[in-house]
Every structure is written in structure tokens, then in C-alpha cells.
Design a protein around this motif. Sequence first.
Motif, PDB file in Angstrom:
ATOM      1  N   SER A  23      11.193 -35.673  16.695  1.00  0.00           N
ATOM      2  CA  SER A  23      11.224 -36.057  18.188  1.00  0.00           C
ATOM      3  C   SER A  23      12.413 -37.225  18.315  1.00  0.00           C
ATOM      4  CB  SER A  23       9.910 -36.805  18.342  1.00  0.00           C
ATOM      5  OG  SER A  23       9.768 -37.931  17.823  1.00  0.00           O
ATOM      6  N   LEU A  24      12.708 -37.176  19.567  1.00  0.00           N
ATOM      7  CA  LEU A  24      13.859 -38.004  19.933  1.00  0.00           C
ATOM      8  C   LEU A  24      13.348 -39.536  19.565  1.00  0.00           C
ATOM      9  CD1 LEU A  24      15.397 -36.460  23.049  1.00  0.00           C
ATOM     10  CD2 LEU A  24      16.499 -36.550  20.650  1.00  0.00           C
ATOM     11  N   ALA A  25      12.104 -39.753  19.806  1.00  0.00           N
ATOM     12  CA  ALA A  25      11.587 -41.218  19.763  1.00  0.00           C
ATOM     13  C   ALA A  25      11.759 -41.736  18.316  1.00  0.00           C
ATOM     14  CB  ALA A  25      10.040 -41.315  20.261  1.00  0.00           C
ATOM     15  N   ALA A  26      11.471 -40.654  17.403  1.00  0.00           N
ATOM     16  CA  ALA A  26      11.551 -41.203  16.065  1.00  0.00           C
ATOM     17  C   ALA A  26      13.094 -41.224  15.466  1.00  0.00           C
ATOM     18  CB  ALA A  26      10.647 -40.288  15.176  1.00  0.00           C
ATOM     19  N   VAL A  27      13.752 -40.526  15.999  1.00  0.00           N
ATOM     20  CA  VAL A  27      15.076 -40.209  15.153  1.00  0.00           C
ATOM     21  C   VAL A  27      16.153 -41.266  15.285  1.00  0.00           C
ATOM     22  CG1 VAL A  27      16.815 -39.406  16.852  1.00  0.00           C
ATOM     23  CG2 VAL A  27      16.729 -38.311  14.709  1.00  0.00           C
ATOM     24  N   THR A  28      15.737 -42.447  16.242  1.00  0.00           N
ATOM     25  CA  THR A  28      16.621 -43.526  16.315  1.00  0.00           C
ATOM     26  C   THR A  28      16.560 -44.536  15.249  1.00  0.00           C
ATOM     27  OG1 THR A  28      14.949 -44.397  18.073  1.00  0.00           O
ATOM     28  CG2 THR A  28      16.982 -43.279  18.987  1.00  0.00           C
ATOM     29  N   SER A  29      15.662 -44.471  14.587  1.00  0.00           N
ATOM     30  CA  SER A  29      15.683 -45.332  13.566  1.00  0.00           C
ATOM     31  C   SER A  29      16.173 -44.600  12.054  1.00  0.00           C
ATOM     32  CB  SER A  29      14.205 -45.776  12.989  1.00  0.00           C
ATOM     33  OG  SER A  29      13.982 -46.356  11.985  1.00  0.00           O
ATOM     34  N   ILE A  30      17.350 -45.442  11.589  1.00  0.00           N
ATOM     35  CA  ILE A  30      18.044 -44.637  10.385  1.00  0.00           C
ATOM     36  C   ILE A  30      17.654 -45.853   9.183  1.00  0.00           C
ATOM     37  CG2 ILE A  30      20.250 -44.253   9.374  1.00  0.00           C
ATOM     38  CD1 ILE A  30      21.384 -43.641  12.301  1.00  0.00           C
ATOM     39  N   GLY A  31      17.133 -45.043   8.259  1.00  0.00           N
ATOM     40  CA  GLY A  31      16.878 -46.048   6.950  1.00  0.00           C
ATOM     41  C   GLY A  31      16.132 -47.123   7.564  1.00  0.00           C
ATOM     42  N   GLY A  32      14.859 -46.816   8.133  1.00  0.00           N
ATOM     43  CA  GLY A  32      14.052 -47.874   8.540  1.00  0.00           C
ATOM     44  C   GLY A  32      14.527 -48.881   9.531  1.00  0.00           C
ATOM     45  N   GLN A  33      15.963 -48.795   9.926  1.00  0.00           N
ATOM     46  CA  GLN A  33      16.546 -49.718  10.903  1.00  0.00           C
ATOM     47  C   GLN A  33      16.812 -49.251  12.111  1.00  0.00           C
ATOM     48  OE1 GLN A  33      18.686 -52.871   9.743  1.00  0.00           O
ATOM     49  NE2 GLN A  33      16.793 -52.914   8.485  1.00  0.00           N
ATOM     50  N   ASP A  34      16.176 -49.920  13.125  1.00  0.00           N
ATOM     51  CA  ASP A  34      16.447 -49.519  14.575  1.00  0.00           C
ATOM     52  C   ASP A  34      17.770 -49.838  14.992  1.00  0.00           C
ATOM     53  OD1 ASP A  34      15.743 -49.037  17.109  1.00  0.00           O
ATOM     54  OD2 ASP A  34      15.447 -51.057  17.623  1.00  0.00           O
ATOM     55  N   GLN A  35      18.127 -48.861  15.609  1.00  0.00           N
ATOM     56  CA  GLN A  35      19.734 -48.936  16.147  1.00  0.00           C
ATOM     57  C   GLN A  35      19.967 -49.654  17.286  1.00  0.00           C
ATOM     58  OE1 GLN A  35      22.140 -47.833  13.613  1.00  0.00           O
ATOM     59  NE2 GLN A  35      20.053 -47.681  12.427  1.00  0.00           N
ATOM     60  N   GLY A  36      19.002 -49.834  17.977  1.00  0.00           N
ATOM     61  CA  GLY A  36      19.073 -50.675  19.302  1.00  0.00           C
ATOM     62  C   GLY A  36      19.143 -49.866  20.261  1.00  0.00           C
ATOM     63  N   PHE A  37      18.958 -48.500  20.240  1.00  0.00           N
ATOM     64  CA  PHE A  37      18.650 -47.728  21.708  1.00  0.00           C
ATOM     65  C   PHE A  37      17.522 -46.678  21.441  1.00  0.00           C
ATOM     66  CE2 PHE A  37      22.128 -45.809  18.788  1.00  0.00           C
ATOM     67  CZ  PHE A  37      21.750 -44.289  19.169  1.00  0.00           C
ATOM     68  N   SER A  38      17.278 -46.189  22.358  1.00  0.00           N
ATOM     69  CA  SER A  38      16.415 -45.086  22.516  1.00  0.00           C
ATOM     70  C   SER A  38      16.915 -43.890  23.093  1.00  0.00           C
ATOM     71  CB  SER A  38      14.944 -45.505  23.114  1.00  0.00           C
ATOM     72  OG  SER A  38      15.213 -45.403  24.630  1.00  0.00           O
ATOM     73  N   LEU A  39      16.392 -42.601  22.733  1.00  0.00           N
ATOM     74  CA  LEU A  39      16.968 -41.692  23.323  1.00  0.00           C
ATOM     75  C   LEU A  39      15.762 -40.723  24.060  1.00  0.00           C
ATOM     76  CD1 LEU A  39      19.185 -40.467  20.303  1.00  0.00           C
ATOM     77  CD2 LEU A  39      19.844 -41.253  22.578  1.00  0.00           C
ATOM     78  N   THR A  40      16.302 -40.144  25.239  1.00  0.00           N
ATOM     79  CA  THR A  40      15.209 -39.064  25.827  1.00  0.00           C
ATOM     80  C   THR A  40      15.804 -37.943  26.165  1.00  0.00           C
ATOM     81  OG1 THR A  40      15.473 -40.323  27.799  1.00  0.00           O
ATOM     82  CG2 THR A  40      13.557 -40.969  26.780  1.00  0.00           C
ATOM     83  N   GLY A  41      15.224 -37.026  26.204  1.00  0.00           N
ATOM     84  CA  GLY A  41      15.968 -35.624  26.250  1.00  0.00           C
ATOM     85  C   GLY A  41      15.322 -34.877  27.433  1.00  0.00           C
ATOM     86  N   GLY A  42      16.091 -33.906  27.860  1.00  0.00           N
ATOM     87  CA  GLY A  42      15.537 -33.023  28.942  1.00  0.00           C
ATOM     88  C   GLY A  42      15.883 -31.703  28.784  1.00  0.00           C
ATOM     89  N   GLY A  43      15.375 -30.683  29.619  1.00  0.00           N
ATOM     90  CA  GLY A  43      16.147 -29.418  29.314  1.00  0.00           C
ATOM     91  C   GLY A  43      15.832 -28.677  28.044  1.00  0.00           C
ATOM     92  N   ALA A  44      16.430 -27.625  27.780  1.00  0.00           N
ATOM     93  CA  ALA A  44      16.173 -26.873  26.688  1.00  0.00           C
ATOM     94  C   ALA A  44      17.400 -26.774  25.644  1.00  0.00           C
ATOM     95  CB  ALA A  44      15.608 -25.319  26.991  1.00  0.00           C
ATOM     96  N   PRO A  45      17.430 -27.641  24.630  1.00  0.00           N
ATOM     97  CA  PRO A  45      18.596 -27.681  23.761  1.00  0.00           C
ATOM     98  C   PRO A  45      18.422 -26.342  22.909  1.00  0.00           C
ATOM     99  CG  PRO A  45      17.022 -29.331  22.940  1.00  0.00           C
ATOM    100  CD  PRO A  45      16.601 -28.727  24.199  1.00  0.00           C
ATOM    101  N   ALA A  46      19.652 -25.889  22.722  1.00  0.00           N
ATOM    102  CA  ALA A  46      19.540 -24.647  21.518  1.00  0.00           C
ATOM    103  C   ALA A  46      20.037 -25.352  20.197  1.00  0.00           C
ATOM    104  CB  ALA A  46      20.570 -23.702  22.006  1.00  0.00           C
ATOM    105  N   ALA A  47      19.622 -24.337  19.273  1.00  0.00           N
ATOM    106  CA  ALA A  47      19.898 -24.849  17.761  1.00  0.00           C
ATOM    107  C   ALA A  47      21.497 -24.814  17.535  1.00  0.00           C
ATOM    108  CB  ALA A  47      19.348 -23.764  17.048  1.00  0.00           C
ATOM    109  N   GLY A  48      21.951 -25.857  16.955  1.00  0.00           N
ATOM    110  CA  GLY A  48      23.415 -25.765  16.830  1.00  0.00           C
ATOM    111  C   GLY A  48      23.994 -26.908  17.806  1.00  0.00           C
TER     112      GLY A  48
END
Lengths: 314, 639
Positions: free
Chosen positions: B384-409
Motif C-alpha cells: 500500500s502507498l500508506a505503508a511505503v513511505t516509511s523507510i527503515g522504520g523512519q517516516d520520510q515526512g510525507f504521505s502518498l495517495t494514488g488514483g487511477g490504475a497504475p501498470a506494472a513497471g
Amino acid sequence: MRISSLSFYNSTTQIMQDQQSGIGLLSRKIAEQKNFLSAREAPVDASRAMELSESLAKQAQLATNQLRAQDTLKYESTILTEMANALSSLQQVVADAKSSQDVTLRRQAAQQLNLMYTHLKDLANTRDDSGNYIFAGHQVNTKPFNHAPAYDDSLTTFPTDSPKASYAGDEGLRAMEIADGRSVQTSDTLQGVMQTRDPAGVDLLEAIDQLAIDLVDPNATNTLASIDTATSSINTAIKELNKLQTGLAGRQVQVRDAKDATSALQLIQKNALGNIQELDTAAAIIELQQRQTVLQASQQVFSQVSKLTLFDYI
Amino acid sequence: MGILGISVSGLNAALAGIRTTQHNIANAGTDGYHRQTVNQTTHLPQSLGGLYYGNGVQVAAVARQYSSFLDNQVRTYQGLQSYSEIYSAYSAQVDDLLGGKSGLNNAMQTFFDGVNEVANDPTSSVARQQMLSSGQNLASRMSFLGSQLNGIKTSINNQVGSMATEINGYLGKIATLNGSIATGRSGQEASNDLLDQREQLVNELNKLVSVTQIQQSDGSVNIVLTSGQALVVGSNAVTVKSVDDAADPSLKTLGIEQNGNTQRVNESQLSGGELGGLLAFRREVLLPSMNDLGRVAIALADQFNSIHASGYDLDGNTGQNFFSDAASLLRQPVANADNTGTGTLAAALTDSNALTGSDYRLNYDGTNYTLTRLSDGASSTAASLAAVTSIGGQDQGFSLTGGGAPAAGDSWRISLTGDGALTFGVEVTDPAQIAAAGPVATAATAGNAGTAYIDSGSVSLATSLSGGVPLPSSITLTYSSATNQISVSGAVPPVAAVTYSSGSAININGITVTIRGTPSDGDTFTISNGAGGTGDARNALLLASLQTHTGMSGSTASYSGVYTQLVGRNATLAQGSDTNLAAYTTMTTQAKETQQSLSGVNLDEEAVKLVEYQQAYQAASKAIQVASTLFDEILNVVR
């Protein structure tokens, strides 16, 4: 080794250009008396110099705050001293009134009490040079103590209860930052001094006012009680005032210490900054002369060698 | 061949020598010229009566004094020098801009001086006006620096375009010369001068972008990038052009046109020359500077506004945004030009303290998202986009939200803070709108039986920054005489009852109040959002303390701390490239001198040769005269 005619010109030009740009840089350094003109010349020193300059500017700001705090506290201290004097005269007046049954003397005492009432109230309504009431908490534009005494020299009917005193200020305290992240309280309120109610439920000004009335009221039966109430109110006020004065003195010491620390730090940092930034003029001038010598030499070499060509002889 | 013929061959050889010497003298200053010498050999001897008689001289070759090793050395160092030259020049510009008098720190200091003045004297309209003006000054300095850096970015984009044009010019000329040289070669040796011209063009090209030349058997050279990508093959040249970077369309990079398609050249393959230096400067100095400057702007706006908003202005209203809304300063993620899906991505600020100066890349593999921090390559993968913004347990200070249908790659570039300084401004227009007062008001409830009173209270910076104020609901303190305790209700999170002692501070989640005097059982006191009177400067004091608060880079640096680090880092890079430039300049000069010692023209030497050939010519003429005299003698005899 063979040498091409072109590389002779190129290398001589290069030497002269290097020396000239070196001389240009040095003369700017000498003119500005700076060790480096841009951060890239000495990145570590430049970063340190930026930190020191910033810290010095912050110290200067703190020094301004400290002076302001010092003046504010001193002003308040003067008023509190005046108030302490007034309270101790008041004590005397009440003591004198207690020991005398003479109507004239008592009327005089009442008049004195009334004057003291006004004086104390005026002191509590003191304003600073910007016109702000210093004992009004955050309500600096509101006169904090503005009720009037019931006593009047021409009273014919004598109220048994002085009107309740009111306080239009709030309990806000002001503060100024005097050291990095540390602020000192620069104002007090007189809630404790003026408005502590004794068991009879009256505060200082009411007690004085009531006593003044009772001293001139021919039918008064509670004069002695009023004297006691006034005495105890005054004693409480003196005690509360002492607390304020002690606290104030402590804060004045804090500000003075912070001031000493700041000026010491400013001196150290100014020296450190000077050591990093200021140019060693003697060394710079010697280097300038060296470069000038080299430049002149290469110019001479060029002018003489460029005259040498075989084509002149064939 | 007769005796006359021998002398004529001598005459011709001397003329060839003179002609070559003249050519050398004429081209002594021509760039890329290699001196030429005449190689003479004897003619085939003539056999007469068992004896061999010499048969005069012939010019075997006009040779070019050339060493591919020496020329390659010059070319390599020149490429490095060009790289460092442009890197140094641009770094110096950024260093002067950010580190010099136009830097941010003075404006920042003046602004906080202004805030302090308001804290010291909140009723003074002069102090308020000064804070507002110095805030506007700080904002204009910030956006000035931002727009200057952005201007450099634009000028680099333009330069990539003009370099592409220049490169095309060289490629075309090299291909043309390749053609001429190969054609020439089928019959005879290639012209020295054409070889020189081509060599010089390759040198000029290599100053722009690092290339390798591969010698072909027909005399032509193929030109390839360090990656192996061919630019010139024989007499055919590709066309390069400036194209948008796939990941970040605000950046131009080099593309190669082939069969109607434009293929982007990976930036890492454009390693040398001016173009390499330009792109390296953009990557190492410019973009990180823009990110960090923007990060200071965003953190200042976010934190200052957040405290300002919990205070109250002179009209008793809660503070509006003092600086631009931090959210408006963010640069939104951009989708990669090669994305095939319809997915969209939006970013929002969650914690300005946790922001880093790095760019990020978000990849989608059809199932999971991977967020990579480009500065160090650290990454996190989550469904999920909500979970990906923490790197190595460290919050990077921003959140991401998506829309539409992304394709692989599909991938996105996230450069959140890059434009932060550009539109940084002040929103407050009236000095009275400065929220110096508050953030909380206290009161002893009317009708309290006791004589205790409560002070106005204070709020800690940490509490104000973390959203502890404005209070979600009022807090009520109730005194109980049975336990001599003050109980606290309405605090979020709840706070336990405290033992009452007149004058001792009560801390409620970072809000400190003091009650003095003698309360009666059941007396209550309230703490609510609000301000004291006009003299209330509690919020201004909090705002002033932001100056030295370490509220950036994970609570390790202040605003000016981050800025000073930025200047220091750039200065180190600029110094490094200055040092490189000096070294490569010296190496180029030395390599050139060595190359010139073989290939350069020495005028004195040519003068000697001129005399030498002149004398040879005179001698051959004399020999002809002798032959002619002999001939006359014979004629006289027979006459």
C-alpha cells in the motif's frame, strides 16, 4: 627537446595569466581584509564562520533582550520599593491611630489613610514609558485598579462596608528571552499584595478605606476591629510584597548573570571569528610581492625571447 | 635518366621541401596542425656495364608528425579540463549566491530579531510592523534564491540544447571528412590536412562530451560514446537533440534520433566534457541545493504557521498563516514519461521535521510499491502507498495517495521540496494580524469560595508544534480539600490528579499553569483556547524560539543549520572541482607541450630547413648549368 613556437607563447601566456589572477585575488583580499572571499576557498572555515556569525547575531539579540529585561525589572523594582515605603508608613499611621482617642488626631489619621489609599492605588496603576500598565497582567491597556474609596472628608453618613475593590487586569505574566531557549519573567501582578482577603473578607484597600471611615464616624463601634483588620491586611500585604521583591531580585540576578555570560561569549566568538576570517596582512603582502616579481620576470623573459628569431639573420 | 634528369629531380625535391616548409610556417598557429616533413629517397639506380649509377632523388612521402598516444593524451585531459571548467564556473556561481552577502542567514536573523521585538513589546505597532517587513524581506530573499537556482536550471536546459546543436555540427563534419578520407585512400595516402582537421573536430567534440574514436581500415574513424553508443559510423552521423528527462520532465537531457525514434542517453553515460560537467553539476550541486533551500522554506512555513495559528492577533482572532501555506510549496510527484498505466500520485506533508533533502523514486511492479530514496538508495517495499513511505522504520515526512490504475513497471519521481523556495511568501498583511497572544486563557470560575487564583499559563514549544494547542476541549481543574489534590478533566491525553501546593507549577501535557492562594473545596479553574490581554506575548515568545529550535532533519538542525550545511557542502564540491580544474589544466598543458614537441612547428627549425632546401635548389641549378655547359661543349665540337 624540440619545442614548438606556439607552445612557447602559450606557456608564457599561461604563467602571466596565473600570476595576474593571483594578484587580483590577493589585492581583493587585502582590500577587504579577509582570509577568504568565498566559501569554496575554505569550506570548513567558511561554514564555521557562518555558524559563528549567526551565533554572534543571536547573542546581540539576546543582549538587547537582556538590557530591556534589566530596565523593565529595575523600573518595577523601584515601584515595589516605593510601595513598601508606603506600606510601612501606613503601618505607622494605623499604630498612631490606635493609640489615640483624640478626634482631631483621628481625623488627621483618616485623611492620611485616604491619601495613602490613593497613593497605593496610583502605584498599582503605574504605567511604563509606552503607556502600558505594568501590574495589569496581559491587559496592559486597562487600568487595573480603578475603584474609588468611600471615605470623604465631608462624609455625613458613614457606610459600614467599604465598596468591594475590583481588579480589571488578568493574571498574565510577561517574559523575555535572555539566554538561548531560556526566558525570564519580566512582570508581576499585585493580586497577592492588593487583593489577599483577610478572614473578615476584605482586602488591603477596603481595610484602609473602612478604617478611615470608622475613625471619623462618631457612632462607630467597630473601630478597634477595623484597626486590627487594617493592621493584619497591611502585614499580609507587606509579606506578599516581600515575596514579590525577593522574586524580582532573584530575576535581576539571573538577567545580570545572563548578561555577563553573553558578553563573555561574544568576546570569545568575536575572537574566534576574527581568527578564521581576518587576513594575515603581512603574509598576504609578501605573497603579493612574490607574485609581482614572478610576473615581471616572465614578462621580461617573453619580451626578450620573442625577439629571437632566426629569420632576422637570414 | 640522363644527367639533366638527375639534377631536375634534385630541383623538384628541393622545391617540395620548400613548399612543405612554407606550409609548416603558414600553419604554425593552426589548431590541430601537425607539422609535415618531406621524406626523400633515391630513384631506382641504373645498371650500366655491371655498375649501378645513382639516378637522382624522389619524394617518397609528405609525412605527418603524429603520435596517436600523445594526441589521445591531450584529448583525454582536455575533456577532463572542460568538465571541471564548467562544473567550477557554475559551482562558483551557486557558492557566491548562497554563501555570499545574498545568502539567507542575515535575512533570517533580521526576521527573528523582529519576532523578538514583538515578544518584548507586543503592543508596539512599530515592533509589529518591523516583524512584518522583515518577514517580507526574508520571503523575498528566499524566493530570490529559489528563482536564481531555478534560473540556473533553465539555463542548463538551454545549454543542453545548444550543446546538442554543436555536437551535431561536429558529428556531421566528422562524417563528411570520413567520406573524403576513405575515398582518397582508395587511390593514395589520405591528405594529412584532412586527417588533422578530423582529429581537431574529434578533439572539439570530446570537449563537449566524452567520446572514443575507433580507427577503421579504410581510414575513417567511428565515434562512439563511452557507453558504446555509436555517433558516427563511416560517413553516417546520428542526430542528437535535447529531450525531457523521462523521470523528471523539468530537466533536459541528451537524446539520439534513430529511425524516427528518440532514444534518451542515460546520464551516467555522458560522463566527460562540458556536457558531462554540466549534468554532474546539476545532479550534485544544483538539485540538492534547490531541495535543501526548499526544505528550509517548507519547514519554516509549516512550523511558524502552525504556532502562529494557535495564537491570537490584536483583534482577538486566531492567527492565520503568516507565511505561505506549506502544502502550496510542495512539488507534486511526476509520472515517468514511459508509464503505461493511468495511475496518478499525490503527496502531502506529514512532518516537516522528518523531511530529507533527497529525491525519491516510486516503482510499481503490479503488486507492490517500492519507494527508493535516491541519495543513498535506501528503499522500502509495501503493498500500500500508506505503508511505503516509511523507510527503515523512519517516516520520510510525507504521505502518498494514488488514483487511477497504475501498470506494472510504472514509476514516479518525488522531489517534494525542490520548488519550495520559489513561491515562499508572507500572507499576513496587517501588523495587527500577528498572533502574538495566547494560545491559552485561564480563569478561576466565578463563585469560587476560596481566594486562590490561577496564572495565565504557558505552552511549551514542543506542545505547540505537535498540535497540543489549540486544545480539543477546555480543561477543568477542580480542588478537593479532602485529598488536597487538584483533579484534571478534559485533558487529551488524560492527566492524573496532582497534590496542591500554592505557587507550584501544574503541567498538563506541556501546558503549565500555577495556582496561588487558598482554594476551597470544589473550587474550579478552567484552561481554554484564547488569549490574555493586548500585552500577551506568549505566542510571540514561542515563535521567537523557533529560530534556534532544531526542528529539521529529524530534530538535528535548525533552519539556519540546514542552510549552513548546504553552503558548506556546495563549497566543498566547488573547492574540489577548482582543485581538479587546476590539476587538469596543468596536465593538459604538459600533454600539449609533449605533443607539440613532436607535432608542433618550430619557426627556427623551419628557417634552417628553408636555407637547407634553398641551398639544395641552388646546387641542383648549378648542376643543371654544368650539364648544360657540357652539352654546349659538345655542340661546339660538332659545329
